[in-house]
Design a protein around this motif. Structure first.
Motif, short mmCIF file in Angstrom:
data_model
loop_
_atom_site.label_atom_id
_atom_site.label_comp_id
_atom_site.label_asym_id
_atom_site.label_seq_id
_atom_site.Cartn_x
_atom_site.Cartn_y
_atom_site.Cartn_z
N LEU A 186 0.84 -1.19 0.00
CA LEU A 186 0.00 0.00 0.00
C LEU A 186 0.88 1.24 0.00
O LEU A 186 1.71 1.43 0.89
N SER A 187 0.68 2.08 -1.00
CA SER A 187 1.41 3.34 -1.08
C SER A 187 0.43 4.48 -0.81
O SER A 187 -0.51 4.70 -1.59
N THR A 188 0.61 5.19 0.29
CA THR A 188 -0.30 6.26 0.66
C THR A 188 0.39 7.26 1.58
O THR A 188 1.33 6.90 2.30
N THR A 189 -0.10 8.48 1.55
CA THR A 189 0.40 9.51 2.47
C THR A 189 -0.53 9.65 3.67
O THR A 189 -0.27 10.47 4.55
N ARG A 190 -1.59 8.86 3.69
CA ARG A 190 -2.53 8.93 4.81
C ARG A 190 -1.85 8.58 6.12
O ARG A 190 -1.04 7.66 6.18
N GLN A 191 -2.20 9.32 7.16
CA GLN A 191 -1.75 9.01 8.50
C GLN A 191 -2.94 8.50 9.32
O GLN A 191 -4.07 8.92 9.11
N THR A 192 -2.66 7.60 10.23
CA THR A 192 -3.74 6.95 10.95
C THR A 192 -4.53 7.94 11.82
O THR A 192 -3.97 8.87 12.40
N ARG A 193 -5.84 7.68 11.87
CA ARG A 193 -6.72 8.44 12.77
C ARG A 193 -7.22 7.53 13.90
O ARG A 193 -8.08 7.93 14.68
N TYR A 194 -6.69 6.34 13.96
CA TYR A 194 -7.13 5.36 14.95
C TYR A 194 -6.73 5.80 16.35
O TYR A 194 -5.56 6.08 16.62
N GLN A 195 -7.71 5.85 17.26
CA GLN A 195 -7.47 6.38 18.61
C GLN A 195 -7.38 5.30 19.69
O GLN A 195 -7.03 5.60 20.82
N LEU A 196 -7.70 4.05 19.35
CA LEU A 196 -7.91 3.05 20.39
C LEU A 196 -6.67 2.21 20.70
O LEU A 196 -6.63 1.52 21.70
N ARG A 197 -5.67 2.24 19.84
CA ARG A 197 -4.38 1.61 20.12
C ARG A 197 -3.30 2.57 19.66
O ARG A 197 -3.47 3.27 18.66
N LYS A 198 -2.21 2.59 20.35
CA LYS A 198 -1.13 3.51 20.01
C LYS A 198 -0.21 2.87 18.98
O LYS A 198 0.46 1.88 19.27
N PRO A 199 -0.15 3.41 17.75
CA PRO A 199 0.72 2.81 16.74
C PRO A 199 2.17 3.23 16.95
O PRO A 199 2.46 4.23 17.59
#
Length: 263
Positions: A186-199
């Protein structure tokens, strides 16, 4: 050859630990086992959960469940431990895309249905995995390969390895039936918005976010938007429930999902 003196010291140490543990768990006056100080409960076990969506009932997700159709399919190969986590986002994909398949991964016992589907000539699966190792470089393709499959009249399938990063690597390396499949990073500039686990990094997306980006890049824009809205709603609802807050004002994503459900 190990030093026998060290082994003896190690045995003495273990014996001392066992005796100390026994003293702590038993009443010294009677020798009877001590009762536990308090009832053991797993984290979150006291929370009242909705039987439909498994989210805390305070902010149930059921009113926002919306379906979407996509040309590409998604299959999840899920580590057994992920099924036990209410914060797992792979199940959001199945809620939105009715053609989603979920297979539990066991190293020595491959899922029979998965093996059967891999033999279907009308399906072209891609393993979603980074292209960071040279030993499978000849299998790496880009998103254009998905478009070519669609043009040919066949159905592309995104195989997502659903687990922690360590678990996903193990699934990738220990599943011989995946060895002949093309690898799509996967090639993307998106950054995670997930709040429930710390990446470990903002660039590490959760399973649902990976599916959103793959659908969007391969042309299934409507399905990508619905799944993204559903993920945002899950994310916000669960985070609010952890703070024991009832959501009183709907977010834009929630409003879009409700509008879709009502036609």
């Amino acid at each position: 050859m190990p030093d026998q003196t060290c082994q003896a010291d190690h045995c003495d140490s273990r014996a001392g630990f066992s005796h100390a543990a026994a003293r702590l768990s038993h009443d010294p006056a009677t020798g009877h086992p001590r009762p536990p100080r308090r009832e053991f409960k797993a984290r979150g076990s006291f929370v009242e959960r909705c039987p439909g969506c498994n989210l805390p009932a305070l902010n149930c997700l059921c009113p926002y469940q919306a379906r979407a159709e996509s040309e590409a399919r998604v299959w999840l190969i899920t580590h057994p431990l992920e099924h036990l986590k209410p914060t797992n986002t792979g199940r959001l994909i199945r809620d939105v895309l009715p053609g989603t398949e979920v297979f539990t991964w066991y190293r020595t016992v491959p899922d029979a249905r998965l093996l059967e589907l891999l033999e279907d000539p009308d399906l072209v699966p891609f393993v979603i995995f980074p292209d960071d190792q040279p030993d499978y470089a000849d299998r790496v393709v880009d998103i254009q390969a998905v478009s070519e499959v669609k043009v040919s009249g066949r159905t592309p399938v995104f195989i997502l390895l659903d687990g922690t990063w360590r678990q996903a690597r193990r699934i990738f390396r220990k599943s011989p039936y995946l060895d002949a499949l093309p690898v799509l990073p996967l090639s993307t500039t998106r950054q995670t918005r997930y709040q429930l686990r710390k990446p470990a990094s903002r660039a590490h997306l959760c399973t649902a976010e990976v599916a959103v980006e793959l659908l969007r890049q391969s042309g299934d824009v409507d399905a990508a938007q619905v799944l993204d809205d559903y993920f945002d709603t899950f994310n916000v609802s669960y985070a609010a429930s952890r703070r024991y807050e009832k959501i009183e004002v709907s977010t834009p994503a929630m409003l879009r999902l409700v509008a879709r459900r009502t036609g």
